[in-house]
Structures are given as structure tokens and as C-alpha cells.
Design a protein around this motif. Sequence first.
Motif, short mmCIF file in Angstrom:
data_model
loop_
_atom_site.label_atom_id
_atom_site.label_comp_id
_atom_site.label_asym_id
_atom_site.label_seq_id
_atom_site.Cartn_x
_atom_site.Cartn_y
_atom_site.Cartn_z
N ALA A 261 51.30 0.55 40.22
CA ALA A 261 51.54 -0.79 40.78
C ALA A 261 50.85 -1.89 39.98
CB ALA A 261 51.06 -0.84 42.23
N ALA A 262 49.89 -1.54 39.11
CA ALA A 262 49.19 -2.54 38.29
C ALA A 262 49.96 -2.88 37.02
CB ALA A 262 47.79 -2.04 37.93
N ILE A 263 50.97 -2.09 36.68
CA ILE A 263 51.71 -2.29 35.44
C ILE A 263 52.63 -3.49 35.57
CG2 ILE A 263 53.41 -1.27 33.87
CD1 ILE A 263 52.23 1.47 34.61
N SER A 264 52.56 -4.38 34.57
CA SER A 264 53.45 -5.54 34.55
C SER A 264 54.55 -5.39 33.51
CB SER A 264 52.65 -6.83 34.32
OG SER A 264 51.91 -6.75 33.13
N ILE A 265 54.29 -4.62 32.44
CA ILE A 265 55.31 -4.37 31.42
C ILE A 265 55.16 -2.94 30.92
CG2 ILE A 265 56.20 -4.98 29.12
CD1 ILE A 265 55.07 -7.80 29.56
N PHE A 266 56.30 -2.27 30.78
CA PHE A 266 56.35 -0.95 30.17
C PHE A 266 57.44 -1.02 29.11
CE2 PHE A 266 58.33 3.21 29.71
CZ PHE A 266 57.24 4.03 29.48
N ALA A 267 57.11 -0.68 27.86
CA ALA A 267 58.09 -0.76 26.79
C ALA A 267 57.99 0.45 25.87
CB ALA A 267 57.87 -2.04 25.98
#
Length: 172
Positions: free
Chosen positions: A109-115
Motif C-alpha cells: 500500500a506504500a508503493i506509488s510507482i512500480f515500473a
Amino acid sequence: MKDDDILRYDRMVEGALRGVVRQAIQEVVGEVAEDGRLPGDHHFYITFMTDYPGVKIPDYLRERYPGEMTIVLQYQFYDLGIIEDKNGGRISVTLSFNNVPERLEIPLAAISIFADPSVNFALQFQPLGDDDGPDLDPSEDFDDDDTSNRGGNGGEKTGEVVSLDKFRKKDT
């Protein structure tokens, strides 16, 4: 309860997309354990909120990256896994910072971007508000239920923190 509050499709979509991150990590764990690196040219850029409840990083990193930090998982990382917990799970990984191994735990839930730039794939998440995510208690000890899937990777390159600005589209 109002009719428009019954089905929160926005929450469902956010949960499903965070599930993609979970599944990508889980699938890679097996590959990393077998041959010591991510499959193909895959590498993950993970941007997360450093002040989110349950984020465990060393104090000096939190001070250096107040608010947000990006890690890259490509070569030198160890013990990558997903730790299941009542708050939706968290990524656990050991990275090297200035040749010092540090354990990080990042709630999904703390992730703002995953690439994954190798395949031109990226997800950007909306920040979860107080009523948008699982019930999180910042004082809770997140070490209790360590049922993780872990793999490891050795290599000569070191972990790095990078800015994702070069991947973002510029307004013209």
C-alpha cells in the motif's frame, strides 16, 4: 449508506493493480533463486512513501529521502519476497547502500510507482487515504507473521536509488 458508496470500483482497481506488483515479485522470486538474476532484461523500479505506516528502512535513508524513495531491483539484492500480513502484504528485500547491506520492508500500500522499463511497463497508484486501505496501526509490530516467499541474488553491481523523472512524460 448512499448507493454510490456500495461498490467502490476505484478501490477494487487499486487492489487489483497492487496484486500485479505482488504477483510480479512472487514470480520473480523463483527465477532469482534458480539462476541468480531477474529473468531476461527485467528490472523493477519501485517508488514508495517512506513515511507510510509499516515502512521499515534505516533512519539515514528516511532522512535522505523524506516522503518518497525509489529502489531498483536488478543485480545486487538479497532475500526478495512478499511477507503476508493482515494489512495486504509487504515487499521485503536486502539492498546494499555504500556496501552496507540494509533490510527494507515496504507495504504494498506504500508503493506509488512500480515500473519494469525493460518491457515499457509502469503502474502509478493513487495514495491511499485513511478509509481507502487496510486498517494500519503505525505502532504495530509488522514482524509477527513472517510467511514470506524469498529468493536471493548476488552480483557485482550495487543497489541504487534513482529519480523516475526521466520515465515520466513531459507536458508540451
